[in-house]
Design a protein around this motif. Structure first.
Motif, PDB file in Angstrom:
ATOM      1  N   TYR A 114       8.735  69.991  89.031  1.00  0.00           N
ATOM      2  CA  TYR A 114       8.677  69.301  90.320  1.00  0.00           C
ATOM      3  C   TYR A 114       9.697  69.889  91.300  1.00  0.00           C
ATOM      4  CZ  TYR A 114       5.760  65.753  88.074  1.00  0.00           C
ATOM      5  OH  TYR A 114       4.744  65.106  87.424  1.00  0.00           O
ATOM      6  N   ILE A 115      10.904  70.146  90.813  1.00  0.00           N
ATOM      7  CA  ILE A 115      11.950  70.704  91.673  1.00  0.00           C
ATOM      8  C   ILE A 115      11.542  72.074  92.205  1.00  0.00           C
ATOM      9  CG2 ILE A 115      14.294  71.662  91.636  1.00  0.00           C
ATOM     10  CD1 ILE A 115      15.019  69.328  89.716  1.00  0.00           C
ATOM     11  N   ALA A 116      10.890  72.873  91.377  1.00  0.00           N
ATOM     12  CA  ALA A 116      10.502  74.228  91.787  1.00  0.00           C
ATOM     13  C   ALA A 116       9.531  74.224  92.958  1.00  0.00           C
ATOM     14  CB  ALA A 116       9.881  74.974  90.602  1.00  0.00           C
TER      15      ALA A 116
ATOM     16  N   LEU B  31      10.402  57.687  85.226  1.00  0.00           N
ATOM     17  CA  LEU B  31       9.706  57.482  86.493  1.00  0.00           C
ATOM     18  C   LEU B  31      10.666  57.004  87.575  1.00  0.00           C
ATOM     19  CD1 LEU B  31       6.271  55.800  85.623  1.00  0.00           C
ATOM     20  CD2 LEU B  31       6.724  58.174  86.279  1.00  0.00           C
ATOM     21  N   GLY B  32      11.630  56.151  87.206  1.00  0.00           N
ATOM     22  CA  GLY B  32      12.615  55.709  88.178  1.00  0.00           C
ATOM     23  C   GLY B  32      13.429  56.868  88.725  1.00  0.00           C
ATOM     24  N   ALA B  33      13.854  57.771  87.837  1.00  0.00           N
ATOM     25  CA  ALA B  33      14.608  58.943  88.276  1.00  0.00           C
ATOM     26  C   ALA B  33      13.744  59.855  89.143  1.00  0.00           C
ATOM     27  CB  ALA B  33      15.120  59.706  87.052  1.00  0.00           C
TER      28      ALA B  33
ATOM     29  N   CYS C  56      11.942  60.380  96.833  1.00  0.00           N
ATOM     30  CA  CYS C  56      12.276  59.698  98.086  1.00  0.00           C
ATOM     31  C   CYS C  56      13.433  60.364  98.822  1.00  0.00           C
ATOM     32  CB  CYS C  56      12.630  58.237  97.816  1.00  0.00           C
ATOM     33  SG  CYS C  56      11.231  57.214  97.312  1.00  0.00           S
ATOM     34  N   GLY C  57      14.059  61.351  98.195  1.00  0.00           N
ATOM     35  CA  GLY C  57      15.175  62.042  98.826  1.00  0.00           C
ATOM     36  C   GLY C  57      16.515  61.387  98.579  1.00  0.00           C
ATOM     37  N   ASP C  58      16.561  60.406  97.674  1.00  0.00           N
ATOM     38  CA  ASP C  58      17.806  59.696  97.401  1.00  0.00           C
ATOM     39  C   ASP C  58      18.638  60.353  96.306  1.00  0.00           C
ATOM     40  OD1 ASP C  58      17.218  57.766  99.317  1.00  0.00           O
ATOM     41  OD2 ASP C  58      16.129  56.509  97.889  1.00  0.00           O
ATOM     42  N   ALA C  59      18.097  61.380  95.664  1.00  0.00           N
ATOM     43  CA  ALA C  59      18.827  62.093  94.621  1.00  0.00           C
ATOM     44  C   ALA C  59      18.635  63.588  94.807  1.00  0.00           C
ATOM     45  CB  ALA C  59      18.343  61.666  93.230  1.00  0.00           C
ATOM     46  N   ALA C  60      19.721  64.342  94.671  1.00  0.00           N
ATOM     47  CA  ALA C  60      19.646  65.799  94.737  1.00  0.00           C
ATOM     48  C   ALA C  60      19.021  66.332  93.444  1.00  0.00           C
ATOM     49  CB  ALA C  60      21.048  66.377  94.923  1.00  0.00           C
ATOM     50  N   ASP C  61      18.674  67.610  93.453  1.00  0.00           N
ATOM     51  CA  ASP C  61      18.020  68.204  92.281  1.00  0.00           C
ATOM     52  C   ASP C  61      18.865  68.037  91.019  1.00  0.00           C
ATOM     53  OD1 ASP C  61      16.065  68.962  94.054  1.00  0.00           O
ATOM     54  OD2 ASP C  61      16.605  71.090  94.068  1.00  0.00           O
ATOM     55  N   ALA C  62      20.164  68.350  91.125  1.00  0.00           N
ATOM     56  CA  ALA C  62      21.033  68.256  89.950  1.00  0.00           C
ATOM     57  C   ALA C  62      21.127  66.815  89.447  1.00  0.00           C
ATOM     58  CB  ALA C  62      22.421  68.801  90.275  1.00  0.00           C
ATOM     59  N   ASP C  63      21.179  65.870  90.375  1.00  0.00           N
ATOM     60  CA  ASP C  63      21.237  64.457  89.989  1.00  0.00           C
ATOM     61  C   ASP C  63      19.951  64.024  89.295  1.00  0.00           C
ATOM     62  OD1 ASP C  63      23.797  64.139  91.087  1.00  0.00           O
ATOM     63  OD2 ASP C  63      22.965  63.743  93.078  1.00  0.00           O
ATOM     64  N   PHE C  64      18.816  64.532  89.766  1.00  0.00           N
ATOM     65  CA  PHE C  64      17.528  64.226  89.142  1.00  0.00           C
ATOM     66  C   PHE C  64      17.488  64.754  87.715  1.00  0.00           C
ATOM     67  CE2 PHE C  64      12.780  65.575  89.140  1.00  0.00           C
ATOM     68  CZ  PHE C  64      12.455  64.528  88.288  1.00  0.00           C
TER      69      PHE C  64
ATOM     70  N   LEU D  50      27.066  63.352  79.919  1.00  0.00           N
ATOM     71  CA  LEU D  50      26.335  63.181  81.173  1.00  0.00           C
ATOM     72  C   LEU D  50      26.904  62.046  82.018  1.00  0.00           C
ATOM     73  CD1 LEU D  50      22.702  63.597  79.791  1.00  0.00           C
ATOM     74  CD2 LEU D  50      23.793  65.108  81.461  1.00  0.00           C
ATOM     75  N   LEU D  51      27.465  61.045  81.347  1.00  0.00           N
ATOM     76  CA  LEU D  51      27.983  59.879  82.065  1.00  0.00           C
ATOM     77  C   LEU D  51      29.469  59.972  82.360  1.00  0.00           C
ATOM     78  CD1 LEU D  51      26.112  57.036  80.120  1.00  0.00           C
ATOM     79  CD2 LEU D  51      25.603  57.916  82.406  1.00  0.00           C
TER      80      LEU D  51
END
Length: 219
Positions: A98-100, A161-163, A169-177, A214-215
């Motif tokens: 998806y990011i690509a 699906l939430g992530a 929606c643009g609320d998370a950058a690629d790395a965050d996703f 990760l956390l």
């Protein structure tokens, strides 16, 4: 080759042309700015042919999403991973696909909830990927025998699906996703690990150690 085989190949080629034309137009002009007639013209077919072979705009949007899912299927089919590792690979690979092509898929994925309520569906249960992984995880002792792998697999899929939607929606950058996609798998898995496995894994490289990394707060 029989005439029936030739017709089927011609049909498949026209379907692919329609889907590719829609994807190209949506990338360039935006999903809301492209009509079915424009897609038909770009694919060099009649509008009725688009309806007959693929469907309306909603069906075409799902067909474009299916392209990414088909690529994911191809990667997983040749993968040697099983259990938790397979679920993590599915999350990483799908997020990367998806990011690509973010300019296209961010538009389409935001539309998915609305289209679903209209009654259009992909036609398959995408949670089956994580359910299969959790069935394998249960057989390997990676999760407690008290856990229903079907419920756990569906929980992981819902988390993913939430992530995905947050990113679309643009609320998370690629790395965050990418990070959230892995956490979507690991958090419920770690909660469902047998106590002895969870205790021994915390300082090593298994699911609990991966989740803690990760956390962890940024350096």
């Amino acid at each position: 080759m029989s005439s029936e085989s030739l017709r089927q190949r011609g049909k498949a080629r026209r379907q692919a042309d329609i889907i590719a034309a829609a994807a190209d137009l949506w990338r360039a002009q935006g999903v809301g700015n492209v009509s079915l007639n424009q897609i038909a013209a770009a694919a060099e077919v009649a509008p009725q042919t688009v309806y007959n072979l693929v469907g309306g705009l909603e069906a075409i949007s799902f067909a474009v999403i299916e392209l990414a899912l088909a690529r994911l299927d191809g990667v997983l089919a040749s993968s040697a991973e099983t259990g938790v590792a397979l679920a993590l690979e599915a999350a990483r690979v799908s997020a990367g696909l998806y990011i690509a092509d973010a300019g296209l898929y961010r538009q389409l994925l935001v539309r998915v909830p609305q289209v679903l309520f209209d009654g259009t569906h992909l036609g398959r249960d995408l949670a089956q990927i994580t359910i299969r992984a959790m069935v394998q995880a249960a057989a390997a002792g990676e999760i407690s025998a008290r856990i229903d792998p079907d419920r756990l697999g569906r929980t992981i899929y819902i988390n993913y699906l939430g992530a995905l939607y947050d990113w679309a929606c643009g609320d998370a950058a690629d790395a965050d996703f990418l990070r959230a996609a892995e956490i979507a798998v690991l958090a419920p898995v770690v909660a469902c690990m047998p106590p002895e496995a969870s205790a021994s894994d915390a300082g090593r490289s298994g699911p609990a150690a991966q989740l803690f990394a990760l956390l962890a707060p940024p350096a």
